[in-house]
Design a protein around this motif. Structure first.
Motif, mmCIF file in Angstrom:
data_model
loop_
_atom_site.group_PDB
_atom_site.id
_atom_site.type_symbol
_atom_site.label_atom_id
_atom_site.label_comp_id
_atom_site.label_asym_id
_atom_site.label_seq_id
_atom_site.Cartn_x
_atom_site.Cartn_y
_atom_site.Cartn_z
ATOM 1 N N UNK A 67 3.348 35.973 59.954
ATOM 2 C CA UNK A 67 3.822 34.857 60.704
ATOM 3 C C UNK A 67 2.841 34.475 61.917
ATOM 4 N N UNK A 68 2.770 35.644 62.645
ATOM 5 C CA UNK A 68 2.170 35.439 64.050
ATOM 6 C C UNK A 68 0.720 35.001 63.775
ATOM 7 N N UNK A 69 0.128 35.880 62.945
ATOM 8 C CA UNK A 69 -1.205 35.497 62.789
ATOM 9 C C UNK A 69 -1.731 34.136 62.262
ATOM 10 N N UNK A 70 -0.844 33.618 61.322
ATOM 11 C CA UNK A 70 -0.652 32.325 60.822
ATOM 12 C C UNK A 70 -0.624 31.236 61.795
ATOM 13 N N UNK A 71 0.678 31.437 62.842
ATOM 14 C CA UNK A 71 0.745 30.451 63.685
ATOM 15 C C UNK A 71 -0.414 30.458 64.771
ATOM 16 N N UNK A 72 -0.930 31.600 65.027
ATOM 17 C CA UNK A 72 -2.013 31.758 65.931
ATOM 18 C C UNK A 72 -3.181 30.966 65.564
ATOM 19 N N UNK A 73 -3.425 31.294 64.301
ATOM 20 C CA UNK A 73 -4.764 30.764 63.642
ATOM 21 C C UNK A 73 -4.772 29.068 63.667
ATOM 22 N N UNK A 74 -3.414 28.531 63.409
ATOM 23 C CA UNK A 74 -3.304 27.352 63.398
ATOM 24 C C UNK A 74 -3.317 26.649 64.784
ATOM 25 N N UNK A 75 -3.263 27.278 65.821
ATOM 26 C CA UNK A 75 -3.137 26.946 67.050
ATOM 27 C C UNK A 75 -4.269 26.614 67.800
ATOM 28 N N UNK A 76 -5.491 27.393 67.565
ATOM 29 C CA UNK A 76 -6.758 27.336 68.236
ATOM 30 C C UNK A 76 -7.725 26.579 67.626
ATOM 31 N N UNK A 77 -8.781 26.159 68.353
ATOM 32 C CA UNK A 77 -10.065 25.515 68.059
ATOM 33 C C UNK A 77 -11.114 26.157 68.732
ATOM 34 N N UNK A 78 -11.930 26.733 67.971
ATOM 35 C CA UNK A 78 -12.969 27.555 68.591
ATOM 36 C C UNK A 78 -14.266 27.204 68.541
ATOM 37 N N UNK A 79 -15.381 27.718 69.326
ATOM 38 C CA UNK A 79 -16.748 27.522 68.976
ATOM 39 C C UNK A 79 -17.031 27.977 67.581
ATOM 40 N N UNK A 80 -18.070 27.815 67.150
ATOM 41 C CA UNK A 80 -18.379 28.039 65.717
ATOM 42 C C UNK A 80 -18.786 29.506 65.658
ATOM 43 N N UNK A 81 -19.218 30.238 66.717
ATOM 44 C CA UNK A 81 -19.377 31.720 66.574
ATOM 45 C C UNK A 81 -18.278 32.375 66.503
ATOM 46 N N UNK A 82 -17.100 31.722 66.584
ATOM 47 C CA UNK A 82 -15.777 32.383 66.523
ATOM 48 C C UNK A 82 -14.803 31.810 65.335
ATOM 49 N N UNK A 83 -15.583 30.925 64.521
ATOM 50 C CA UNK A 83 -14.828 30.109 63.653
ATOM 51 C C UNK A 83 -14.245 31.023 62.243
ATOM 52 N N UNK A 84 -14.372 32.143 62.447
ATOM 53 C CA UNK A 84 -13.640 32.867 61.116
ATOM 54 C C UNK A 84 -12.766 33.903 61.795
ATOM 55 N N UNK A 85 -12.048 34.509 60.838
ATOM 56 C CA UNK A 85 -11.101 35.524 61.077
ATOM 57 C C UNK A 85 -11.749 36.813 61.426
ATOM 58 N N UNK A 86 -12.942 36.888 60.875
ATOM 59 C CA UNK A 86 -13.488 38.179 61.371
ATOM 60 C C UNK A 86 -14.073 38.059 62.567
ATOM 61 N N UNK A 87 -14.747 37.126 62.797
ATOM 62 C CA UNK A 87 -15.275 36.869 64.162
ATOM 63 C C UNK A 87 -14.372 36.809 65.112
ATOM 64 N N UNK A 88 -13.065 36.251 64.789
ATOM 65 C CA UNK A 88 -12.242 36.427 65.969
ATOM 66 C C UNK A 88 -11.568 37.789 66.073
ATOM 67 N N UNK A 89 -11.526 38.516 64.860
ATOM 68 C CA UNK A 89 -11.099 40.088 65.105
ATOM 69 C C UNK A 89 -11.959 40.837 65.944
ATOM 70 N N UNK A 90 -13.098 40.674 65.728
ATOM 71 C CA UNK A 90 -14.182 41.335 66.598
ATOM 72 C C UNK A 90 -14.243 40.881 67.844
ATOM 73 N N UNK A 91 -13.950 39.550 68.327
ATOM 74 C CA UNK A 91 -13.946 39.227 69.492
ATOM 75 C C UNK A 91 -12.567 39.780 70.128
ATOM 76 N N UNK A 92 -11.601 39.658 69.866
ATOM 77 C CA UNK A 92 -10.196 40.153 70.172
ATOM 78 C C UNK A 92 -10.084 41.537 70.424
ATOM 79 N N UNK A 93 -11.049 42.257 69.460
ATOM 80 C CA UNK A 93 -11.090 43.811 69.552
ATOM 81 C C UNK A 93 -11.636 44.078 70.894
#
Length: 379
Positions: free
Chosen positions: A286-312
Motif C-alpha cells: 500500500x505504501x509503494x502503491x501510494x508513493x508511486x502514484x504521488x510522484x512525477x519523475x524525470x525519464x531516467x527515474x521513470x520505472x520502479x527499477x530506476x527508482x529503487x536504484x536511486x532510493x538505495x
C-alpha cells in the motif's frame, strides 16, 4: 575534494547553520488565500518507500510501474545546460505541485480548472559517497529573471524579468522549472521529482502519521490547522496543514513556512526509518502503491527499477545527516510580500555545492529567516 575529507555537512552547529538577525519588514496578511503546499518532502520519502515495495514481481511490479509518471527533461532542455559533475554526487530538484484538477481540487481550495502550480521547491545535493545531503529551499515568492525555455511538449516560452520563482513551473512545467533553477544556481540538476499534495496526504496516513512537537500553539484558519503546544501525531490532513501554514507562526511569511517544512521533513525521515512496515506485506504494498502514484519523475527515474536504484543510494541518509538551509534572500523593500536573492551570499551556497563542499555558515548569516525556527521539532 570529496565530502569525506571535509567537515561533515548536515550536523547541527557546523558549517551552514542558518542564522542572522535581518528580519526585514513584517509581512502584511494577504487577502488572497494562501496556497502553499509543502510537498517536496514526500518525494524523498516516496523514493525510499518504492525500494521497500520493489520486492514483488509480475502483476505487482507492472502495476507499480504503471503508476509512475515521467517527463523527458533532458530532451526538452537540450545541451545548453551547466556541466554535469561526474564524481558520484547528485543534485535533485524536488517540487511540490498544486494541481487544480481531480482529487487535488478540494485540497487546493480552488476551482477544477486543470491548472497546476509549484508552491514548494528544494535542491537536494547528495554528497559523494551518499552519506550526507544538503537541502536548499527556494522561496516561491523570490523575484527572479526567468530564462527562455522549451517545455516537454516542445512549446517555447519567452524570458521574463522580475517575476516570482514559481511562475517558471506555471509557465512551462517541469522543464522550465529545471531551466530556471539551473540558471539561478549554475548547477545541473541530475534528477527531477514532483509530488502532488493529494498523494502527500495519503502517504502520511499510510505511514500511520508523523510525530512532531510544537513549542508554540498554532492556529491558522487559512491552512485549517489548530494545534496546542506539545507533542502530536499528525494525520495526513494535519500534516498538509502544517506544511501549508504561514500566518499561524513567525512573521507570517513564506520563509517561516519553509522553516516549518524543514522541521517536518526531519520528523518524517525519522518516522520512515522506524516504521514497522516489513511485518505487513499488505502495508508494504500500500505504501509503494501510494508513493508511486504521488510522484512525477524525470525519464531516467521513470520505472520502479530506476527508482529503487536511486532510493538505495539515499536510504542511508538519516535526519541527522541532512543539512537544511534556505536560499539567501532579503525582503524586497518595494514589496514586503516578495523577497530578492542576496547574490553574493547565494553564490557561496552554489559554489559549495558545485564543489561538493559543506555550505559555509557565512552564506546564511544575516539573511531573512521568517522567524519560525524552533516552533516545530522532531519528537
Amino acid at each position: 575534494m570529496s565530502a569525506e575529507s571535509t567537515p561533515e555537512p548536515g550536523i547541527p552547529g557546523e558549517a551552514g547553520t542558518t542564522g542572522g538577525d535581518d528580519r526585514g519588514p513584517r509581512r502584511r496578511h494577504r487577502k488572497q488565500r494562501s496556497r502553499r503546499k509543502g510537498l517536496l518532502v514526500t518525494a524523498w520519502t516516496a523514493a525510499g518507500v518504492v525500494v521497500l515495495g520493489g520486492t514483488g514481481a509480475g502483476y505487482l511490479y507492472f502495476k507499480l510501474n504503471g503508476n509512475i509518471k515521467s517527463v523527458d527533461i533532458d530532451q526538452a532542455l537540450g545541451t545548453d545546460r551547466p556541466t554535469k559533475i561526474d564524481n558520484g554526487s547528485e543534485n535533485i530538484l524536488v517540487l511540490g505541485s498544486d494541481s487544480r484538477s481531480g482529487s487535488n481540487k478540494k485540497l487546493g481550495g480552488g476551482t477544477d480548472d486543470g491548472s497546476a502550480r509549484s508552491d514548494t521547491a528544494m535542491i537536494i545535493h547528495v554528497y559523494e559517497g551518499h552519506k550526507r545531503a544538503s537541502v536548499v529551499s527556494l522561496p516561491r515568492d523570490t523575484l527572479i529573471d526567468r530564462p527562455a525555455c522549451t517545455d516537454t511538449q516542445g512549446v517555447e516560452h519567452d524570458a521574463a524579468n522580475g517575476v516570482m520563482f514559481n511562475s517558471a513551473y506555471t509557465t512551462g512545467g517541469a522543464a522550465c522549472a529545471v531551466k530556471t533553477v539551473e540558471s539561478i544556481s549554475g548547477i545541473r540538476m541530475d534528477h527531477y521529482l514532483e509530488v502532488d499534495f493529494a498523494g502527500f496526504e495519503k502517504l502520511i496516513d499510510e505511514l500511520g502519521g508523523v510525530e512532531v512537537t510544537t513549542t508554540k500553539a498554532i492556529d491558522d484558519p487559512d491552512s485549517h490547522l489548530k494545534l496546542k503546544a506539545g507533542t502530536h501525531t499528525l494525520n495526513g490532513e494535519q500534516a498538509l496543514g502544517l506544511v501549508r501554514t504561514r500566518h499561524g507562526v513567525g512573521d507570517g511569511s513564506d520563509l517561516g513556512r519553509i522553516q516549518l517544512q524543514q522541521a517536518f521533513i526531519k520528523a518524517l525521515v525519522t518516522q520512515v526509518e522506524h516504521v514497522g512496515i516489513f511485518t505487513s506485506p499488505k502495508k508494504l504494498y500500500n505504501l509503494a502503491d501510494t508513493a508511486t502514484k504521488a510522484v512525477t519523475t524525470d525519464s531516467d527515474l521513470g520505472t520502479v527499477n530506476s527508482l529503487m536504484s536511486f532510493a538505495n543510494g539515499l536510504k542511508g541518509i538519516g535526519a541527522s545527516k541532512m543539512h537544511m538551509v534556505t536560499m539567501p534572500v532579503r525582503y524586497d523593500p518595494a514589496n514586503p510580500n516578495r523577497v530578492v536573492v542576496l547574490k553574493s551570499k547565494a553564490e557561496q551556497v552554489w559554489t559549495a555545492l558545485r564543489n561538493d563542499r559543506p555550505i559555509p555558515a557565512s552564506a546564511t548569516t544575516g539573511t531573512a529567516t521568517g522567524e519560525a525556527k524552533g516552533v516545530v521539532t522532531s519528537s
